[in-house]
Design a protein around this motif. Structure first.
Motif, PDB file in Angstrom:
ATOM      1  N   LEU A   1       0.836  -1.202   0.000  1.00 30.02           N
ATOM      2  CA  LEU A   1       0.000   0.000   0.000  1.00 30.02           C
ATOM      3  C   LEU A   1       0.874   1.256   0.000  1.00 30.02           C
ATOM      4  CD1 LEU A   1      -2.819  -1.024   2.512  1.00 30.02           C
ATOM      5  CD2 LEU A   1      -3.034  -0.758   0.036  1.00 30.02           C
ATOM      6  N   SER A   2       1.977   1.202   0.713  1.00 31.71           N
ATOM      7  CA  SER A   2       2.917   2.321   0.717  1.00 31.71           C
ATOM      8  C   SER A   2       3.440   2.586  -0.685  1.00 31.71           C
ATOM      9  CB  SER A   2       4.075   2.010   1.669  1.00 31.71           C
ATOM     10  OG  SER A   2       5.124   2.941   1.509  1.00 31.71           O
ATOM     11  N   ILE A   3       3.837   1.541  -1.390  1.00 33.72           N
ATOM     12  CA  ILE A   3       4.337   1.696  -2.769  1.00 33.72           C
ATOM     13  C   ILE A   3       3.268   2.331  -3.653  1.00 33.72           C
ATOM     14  CG2 ILE A   3       4.945   0.384  -4.845  1.00 33.72           C
ATOM     15  CD1 ILE A   3       6.492  -1.544  -2.968  1.00 33.72           C
ATOM     16  N   ALA A   4       2.028   1.899  -3.503  1.00 29.88           N
ATOM     17  CA  ALA A   4       0.940   2.415  -4.349  1.00 29.88           C
ATOM     18  C   ALA A   4       0.601   3.867  -4.046  1.00 29.88           C
ATOM     19  CB  ALA A   4      -0.303   1.537  -4.204  1.00 29.88           C
ATOM     20  N   THR A   5       1.021   4.408  -2.884  1.00 31.42           N
ATOM     21  CA  THR A   5       0.775   5.834  -2.625  1.00 31.42           C
ATOM     22  C   THR A   5       1.555   6.717  -3.592  1.00 31.42           C
ATOM     23  OG1 THR A   5       2.551   6.063  -0.955  1.00 31.42           O
ATOM     24  CG2 THR A   5       0.344   5.437  -0.155  1.00 31.42           C
ATOM     25  N   ALA A   6       2.550   6.153  -4.292  1.00 32.59           N
ATOM     26  CA  ALA A   6       3.324   6.944  -5.263  1.00 32.59           C
ATOM     27  C   ALA A   6       2.458   7.445  -6.407  1.00 32.59           C
ATOM     28  CB  ALA A   6       4.486   6.120  -5.807  1.00 32.59           C
ATOM     29  N   TRP A   7       1.279   6.845  -6.605  1.00 33.50           N
ATOM     30  CA  TRP A   7       0.370   7.284  -7.659  1.00 33.50           C
ATOM     31  C   TRP A   7      -0.625   8.324  -7.141  1.00 33.50           C
ATOM     32  CZ3 TRP A   7       2.910   2.754  -7.890  1.00 33.50           C
ATOM     33  CH2 TRP A   7       3.374   2.311  -9.129  1.00 33.50           C
ATOM     34  N   LEU A   8      -0.549   8.652  -5.862  1.00 41.03           N
ATOM     35  CA  LEU A   8      -1.426   9.653  -5.260  1.00 41.03           C
ATOM     36  C   LEU A   8      -0.725  11.010  -5.248  1.00 41.03           C
ATOM     37  CD1 LEU A   8      -2.601   7.590  -2.128  1.00 41.03           C
ATOM     38  CD2 LEU A   8      -3.818   7.854  -4.311  1.00 41.03           C
ATOM     39  N   PRO A   9      -1.440  12.099  -4.949  1.00 43.43           N
ATOM     40  CA  PRO A   9      -0.768  13.387  -4.785  1.00 43.43           C
ATOM     41  C   PRO A   9       0.338  13.284  -3.741  1.00 43.43           C
ATOM     42  CG  PRO A   9      -3.146  13.694  -4.873  1.00 43.43           C
ATOM     43  CD  PRO A   9      -2.913  12.216  -4.813  1.00 43.43           C
TER      44      PRO A   9
ATOM     45  N   ALA B   1      12.005  -8.773  -3.019  1.00 42.24           N
ATOM     46  CA  ALA B   1      10.764  -9.245  -3.642  1.00 42.24           C
ATOM     47  C   ALA B   1       9.852  -8.068  -3.975  1.00 42.24           C
ATOM     48  CB  ALA B   1      10.051 -10.231  -2.712  1.00 42.24           C
ATOM     49  N   LEU B   2       9.745  -7.090  -3.073  1.00 42.81           N
ATOM     50  CA  LEU B   2       8.946  -5.894  -3.341  1.00 42.81           C
ATOM     51  C   LEU B   2       9.530  -5.107  -4.511  1.00 42.81           C
ATOM     52  CD1 LEU B   2       8.385  -4.769   0.352  1.00 42.81           C
ATOM     53  CD2 LEU B   2       6.552  -5.364  -1.250  1.00 42.81           C
ATOM     54  N   PHE B   3      10.842  -5.044  -4.575  1.00 41.09           N
ATOM     55  CA  PHE B   3      11.527  -4.382  -5.687  1.00 41.09           C
ATOM     56  C   PHE B   3      11.134  -5.022  -7.015  1.00 41.09           C
ATOM     57  CE2 PHE B   3      15.159  -4.333  -8.605  1.00 41.09           C
ATOM     58  CZ  PHE B   3      15.447  -2.982  -8.693  1.00 41.09           C
ATOM     59  N   ASP B   4      11.073  -6.348  -7.047  1.00 44.14           N
ATOM     60  CA  ASP B   4      10.746  -7.062  -8.282  1.00 44.14           C
ATOM     61  C   ASP B   4       9.296  -6.846  -8.705  1.00 44.14           C
ATOM     62  OD1 ASP B   4      13.280  -8.101  -8.618  1.00 44.14           O
ATOM     63  OD2 ASP B   4      12.860  -9.945  -7.520  1.00 44.14           O
TER      64      ASP B   4
ATOM     65  N   MET C   1      10.536   3.920 -10.693  1.00 40.17           N
ATOM     66  CA  MET C   1      11.627   3.722  -9.764  1.00 40.17           C
ATOM     67  C   MET C   1      12.789   4.649 -10.086  1.00 40.17           C
ATOM     68  SD  MET C   1      13.251   0.020  -8.878  1.00 40.17           S
ATOM     69  CE  MET C   1      11.642  -0.766  -8.934  1.00 40.17           C
ATOM     70  N   LEU C   2      13.316   5.339  -9.086  1.00 41.55           N
ATOM     71  CA  LEU C   2      14.470   6.202  -9.301  1.00 41.55           C
ATOM     72  C   LEU C   2      15.717   5.354  -9.471  1.00 41.55           C
ATOM     73  CD1 LEU C   2      15.332   9.201  -9.402  1.00 41.55           C
ATOM     74  CD2 LEU C   2      15.979   8.974  -6.999  1.00 41.55           C
ATOM     75  N   ASP C   3      16.364   5.471 -10.627  1.00 43.84           N
ATOM     76  CA  ASP C   3      17.608   4.772 -10.965  1.00 43.84           C
ATOM     77  C   ASP C   3      17.431   3.279 -11.201  1.00 43.84           C
ATOM     78  OD1 ASP C   3      19.045   7.150 -10.851  1.00 43.84           O
ATOM     79  OD2 ASP C   3      19.479   6.922  -8.727  1.00 43.84           O
ATOM     80  N   GLY C   4      16.285   2.706 -10.896  1.00 44.49           N
ATOM     81  CA  GLY C   4      16.004   1.310 -11.221  1.00 44.49           C
ATOM     82  C   GLY C   4      16.808   0.283 -10.458  1.00 44.49           C
ATOM     83  N   VAL C   5      17.359   0.658  -9.299  1.00 47.36           N
ATOM     84  CA  VAL C   5      18.145  -0.272  -8.491  1.00 47.36           C
ATOM     85  C   VAL C   5      17.840  -0.041  -7.012  1.00 47.36           C
ATOM     86  CG1 VAL C   5      20.045  -0.442 -10.157  1.00 47.36           C
ATOM     87  CG2 VAL C   5      20.112   1.323  -8.369  1.00 47.36           C
TER      88      VAL C   5
ATOM     89  N   PHE D   1       9.822   5.983  -0.178  1.00 50.11           N
ATOM     90  CA  PHE D   1      10.995   5.178   0.136  1.00 50.11           C
ATOM     91  C   PHE D   1      10.565   3.815   0.662  1.00 50.11           C
ATOM     92  CE2 PHE D   1      12.572   9.482   0.309  1.00 50.11           C
ATOM     93  CZ  PHE D   1      13.882   9.403  -0.169  1.00 50.11           C
ATOM     94  N   VAL D   2      11.277   2.775   0.224  1.00 50.98           N
ATOM     95  CA  VAL D   2      11.097   1.437   0.775  1.00 50.98           C
ATOM     96  C   VAL D   2      12.481   0.946   1.168  1.00 50.98           C
ATOM     97  CG1 VAL D   2      10.151  -0.884   0.422  1.00 50.98           C
ATOM     98  CG2 VAL D   2       9.184   1.060  -0.835  1.00 50.98           C
ATOM     99  N   SER D   3      12.614   0.517   2.421  1.00 46.17           N
ATOM    100  CA  SER D   3      13.944   0.182   2.902  1.00 46.17           C
ATOM    101  C   SER D   3      13.858  -0.866   4.010  1.00 46.17           C
ATOM    102  CB  SER D   3      14.642   1.445   3.432  1.00 46.17           C
ATOM    103  OG  SER D   3      15.989   1.177   3.789  1.00 46.17           O
ATOM    104  N   THR D   4      15.025  -1.238   4.542  1.00 45.71           N
ATOM    105  CA  THR D   4      15.100  -2.105   5.720  1.00 45.71           C
ATOM    106  C   THR D   4      15.706  -1.307   6.864  1.00 45.71           C
ATOM    107  OG1 THR D   4      17.301  -2.956   5.147  1.00 45.71           O
ATOM    108  CG2 THR D   4      15.394  -4.182   4.324  1.00 45.71           C
ATOM    109  N   LEU D   5      15.438  -1.770   8.084  1.00 47.92           N
ATOM    110  CA  LEU D   5      15.941  -1.073   9.270  1.00 47.92           C
ATOM    111  C   LEU D   5      16.101  -2.085  10.404  1.00 47.92           C
ATOM    112  CD1 LEU D   5      16.599   1.638  10.716  1.00 47.92           C
ATOM    113  CD2 LEU D   5      14.172   1.775  11.320  1.00 47.92           C
ATOM    114  N   LEU D   6      17.312  -2.188  10.930  1.00 45.55           N
ATOM    115  CA  LEU D   6      17.563  -3.094  12.045  1.00 45.55           C
ATOM    116  C   LEU D   6      16.997  -2.547  13.349  1.00 45.55           C
ATOM    117  CD1 LEU D   6      21.255  -4.279  11.495  1.00 45.55           C
ATOM    118  CD2 LEU D   6      19.251  -5.760  11.683  1.00 45.55           C
ATOM    119  N   ASP D   7      16.566  -3.444  14.227  1.00 46.77           N
ATOM    120  CA  ASP D   7      16.095  -3.047  15.555  1.00 46.77           C
ATOM    121  C   ASP D   7      17.078  -2.112  16.246  1.00 46.77           C
ATOM    122  OD1 ASP D   7      13.680  -4.255  15.634  1.00 46.77           O
ATOM    123  OD2 ASP D   7      14.230  -5.884  16.974  1.00 46.77           O
TER     124      ASP D   7
END
Length: 331
Positions: A41-49, A72-75, A82-86, A174-180
């Motif tokens: 759902l976060s990724i799909a917000t990119a199509w919103l204002p 997997a989300l990247f794929d 996607m910015l820069d595609g990587v 942004f989609v990322s990982t974050l350690l505890d």
């Protein structure tokens, strides 16, 4: 890429596109259904204002599959958005401003040359959000830029330079990982637009965790091919989402939204929680709106003047992701 005609043959997916995308992710990452839904759902917000853009950090201890899920989300994400595609391992504070020269609009007025880059059109995948946060919080200007990207404030444009100005407008997702262990670096008030979605398999039995690890590590070539084909389906579907110009809450959505916001214990977080709930509800509405058009053999517009969010979407998102939407620190 598939067109809408091919997508119509996937009636099960179109009946519930969010659930369909989760099933595709299941082929590469076991469990964590709530986290998957929130990040999708976060990724799909990119199509919103831009003011509705919400980012997602897949958070948790080591060896819980965060990176696996990120890939997997990247794929599943269309490369055109996607910015820069990587997946970027690092991103300097000036990088978006430098992109303005090559990707932005050039404006010259009163001896001032200005390059304006609309970053709000893009999704950015980061390998490590904590590293990004530390790089963008060294000095007053980078801190201001970071706040622009992630706070609930709705400042419209941000510029760097004098005679030649490099400007960004909008907010990327942004989609990322974050350690505890890295959460201590983050300050909640700056992160209104960042959802922390926890993955944690420590409560599972050892034999179940071992089976999950082996499945993720040794997924069969047949399974990987199935994921590859299914990911293409998802990218095609997301690629058809219309760009939404404005979002409105329907009359039946206002009451549950106000009711849910009033129920949270920390009243200081009501504005941020309302933004998150409204954004993800609009995202869910957009997925179903697009799927319905495809299923009914109607043309999907490239742009949508107004998206009306229903009470059903607000209730679904709240019931699915309340703990993630309302959280500002480790659960």
């Amino acid at each position: 890429m598939m067109d809408s005609k091919e997508l119509r043959n996937n009636s099960e997916f179109l009946n519930d596109p969010l659930e369909g995308m989760v099933k595709v992710l299941d082929l590469m990452h076991y469990g964590d259904e709530k986290v998957k839904k929130v990040c999708l759902l976060s990724i799909a917000t990119a199509w919103l204002p831009s003011k509705y853009h919400i980012s997602c950090a897949i958070t948790g201890p080591t060896m819980t599959g965060k990176t696996n899920l990120l890939h997997a989300l990247f794929d599943l994400t269309p490369r055109s958005r996607m910015l820069d595609g990587v997946i970027l391992l690092r991103m300097s504070p000036m990088s978006l401003f430098y992109d303005a020269v090559n990707k932005g609009e050039k404006i010259e007025k009163d001896d001032v040359k200005k390059y304006v880059f609309n970053v709000g059109r893009f999704i950015i995948f980061l390998g490590d959000f904590a590293l990004f946060y530390r790089e963008w919080n060294r000095g007053l200007r980078p801190k201001e830029w970071f706040r622009y990207l992630f706070s609930a404030e709705d400042k419209r444009i941000l510029c760097h330079g004098r005679k030649t100005q490099y400007c960004i407008k909008g907010r990327p997702v942004f989609v990322s990982t974050l350690l505890d262990e890295d959460i201590r670096f983050l300050k909640g008030q700056e992160l209104g637009r960042l959802l922390m979605a926890w993955v944690d398999n420590r409560t599972l039995k050892d034999e179940v965790k071992l089976a999950m690890f082996i499945r993720d590590l040794l997924s069969s070539s047949k399974q990987r091919e199935q994921f590859k084909d299914s990911a293409r389906l998802v990218r095609s579907f997301l690629g058809l989402l219309p760009i939404v110009k404005s979002v409105e809450l329907s009359h039946d959505a206002i009451e549950p939204l106000e009711e849910f916001i009033a129920s949270i214990s920390n009243k200081g977080d009501t504005e941020v929680t309302a933004l998150r709930l409204a954004s993800l509800s609009a995202s869910y509405e957009l997925l179903n709106y697009t799927a319905n058009l495809i299923r009914e053999r109607k043309e999907v517009p490239e742009k949508l003047d107004k998206l009306e969010v229903t009470g059903e979407s607000v209730r679904y998102v709240w019931n699915t992701a309340r703990d993630i939407i309302t959280i500002r620190s480790k659960p």
